[in-house]
Design a protein around this motif. Structure first.
Motif, PDB file in Angstrom:
ATOM      1  N   GLY A  39      -0.600  -1.289   2.191  1.00 41.97           N
ATOM      2  CA  GLY A  39      -0.314  -1.256   3.762  1.00 41.97           C
ATOM      3  C   GLY A  39       0.936  -2.106   4.068  1.00 41.97           C
ATOM      4  N   LYS A  40       1.023  -2.282   5.484  1.00 46.26           N
ATOM      5  CA  LYS A  40       1.925  -2.954   5.924  1.00 46.26           C
ATOM      6  C   LYS A  40       1.735  -3.991   7.169  1.00 46.26           C
ATOM      7  N   ARG A  97       5.712  -4.646   3.596  1.00 42.38           N
ATOM      8  CA  ARG A  97       4.683  -3.847   2.925  1.00 42.38           C
ATOM      9  C   ARG A  97       3.949  -4.927   1.814  1.00 42.38           C
ATOM     10  N   LEU A 122       5.706   6.390   4.808  1.00 40.56           N
ATOM     11  CA  LEU A 122       4.618   5.784   4.060  1.00 40.56           C
ATOM     12  C   LEU A 122       5.389   4.637   3.043  1.00 40.56           C
ATOM     13  N   HIS A 126      -2.760   1.612   4.513  1.00 41.98           N
ATOM     14  CA  HIS A 126      -1.953   2.803   4.340  1.00 41.98           C
ATOM     15  C   HIS A 126      -2.808   3.826   3.339  1.00 41.98           C
ATOM     16  N   ALA A 136      -7.169   6.987   8.471  1.00 45.27           N
ATOM     17  CA  ALA A 136      -6.033   7.445   7.774  1.00 45.27           C
ATOM     18  C   ALA A 136      -6.789   8.720   6.887  1.00 45.27           C
ATOM     19  N   THR A 167      -2.199   5.213   0.794  1.00 44.35           N
ATOM     20  CA  THR A 167      -1.986   5.183  -0.508  1.00 44.35           C
ATOM     21  C   THR A 167      -2.923   4.187  -1.166  1.00 44.35           C
ATOM     22  N   GLU A 202      -1.834  12.483   5.947  1.00 41.91           N
ATOM     23  CA  GLU A 202      -0.453  11.925   5.999  1.00 41.91           C
ATOM     24  C   GLU A 202       0.523  11.824   4.948  1.00 41.91           C
TER      25      GLU A 202
END
Length: 180
Positions: A71-72, A43, A179, A82, A167, A84, A171
């Motif tokens: 993200g990852k 991540r 997440l 992501h 996204a 986030t 989610e």
């Protein structure tokens, strides 16, 4: 946590540039304090340098998260943003799409945005460009990739897809365990 390698940095910055373009510089050179990207397991985290220095005292195996997860990396080496990261992407987004109230719930359930749900679209948005999806009251709901340019989307029928879903804030509930 370790700094990103050159290949990892390139993958992250290319993905972010698809959504925020040249505003990418505002993420790194901030006026309040410098920020950087760090990798923990697979991540990528966006963290202030002062917080990063403080995290050195925590063992690598004990450190779960630090900063904001952007993200990852997949096992194949591709970077996936992501939800986030939405707060930062929404601030500096180059292209935006506003959806009508009747289109918010379908988007938040993971569906693509159809033309009937589009309220406004940034002018001159090219095809296959990253966009941030907002409600009509300017609340960021998620992000996606345009299926058609602004000019082409005006000619479409109401059921045609305008933005491919990437996204959304739903989610946080649907994929809560993956997440973080």
């Amino acid at each position: 946590m370790r700094p990103l390698t050159e290949e990892e940095s390139k993958a992250v910055f290319e993905k972010l540039a698809n959504y925020i373009g040249k505003n990418l510089i505002h993420l790194i050179d901030r006026k309040d304090e410098p920020y950087c990207f760090r990798l923990q397991k697979d991540r990528v985290y966006y963290v202030s340098e002062s917080s990063m220095r403080l995290s050195i005292s925590v063992g690598r195996t004990n450190l779960i998260s630090l900063g904001t997860c952007f993200g990852k990396f997949s096992k194949s080496g591709k970077f996936k943003l992501h939800i986030t990261a939405l707060d930062y992407i929404a601030q500096y987004a180059k292209y935006k799409v506003w959806i009508k109230p009747n289109g918010e719930m379908p988007f938040l359930y993971g569906n693509h945005v159809v033309k009937a749900h589009v309220g406004r679209l940034t002018e001159d948005t090219p095809e296959h460009q990253g966009v941030v999806v907002f409600s009509m009251s300017d609340i960021p709901l998620g992000f996606g990739v345009t299926a058609r340019s602004t000019i082409d989307s005006r000619k479409l029928d109401p059921t045609a897809i305008v933005v491919f879903h990437q996204a959304d804030v739903g989610e946080y509930l649907r994929d809560e365990e993956t997440l973080f």
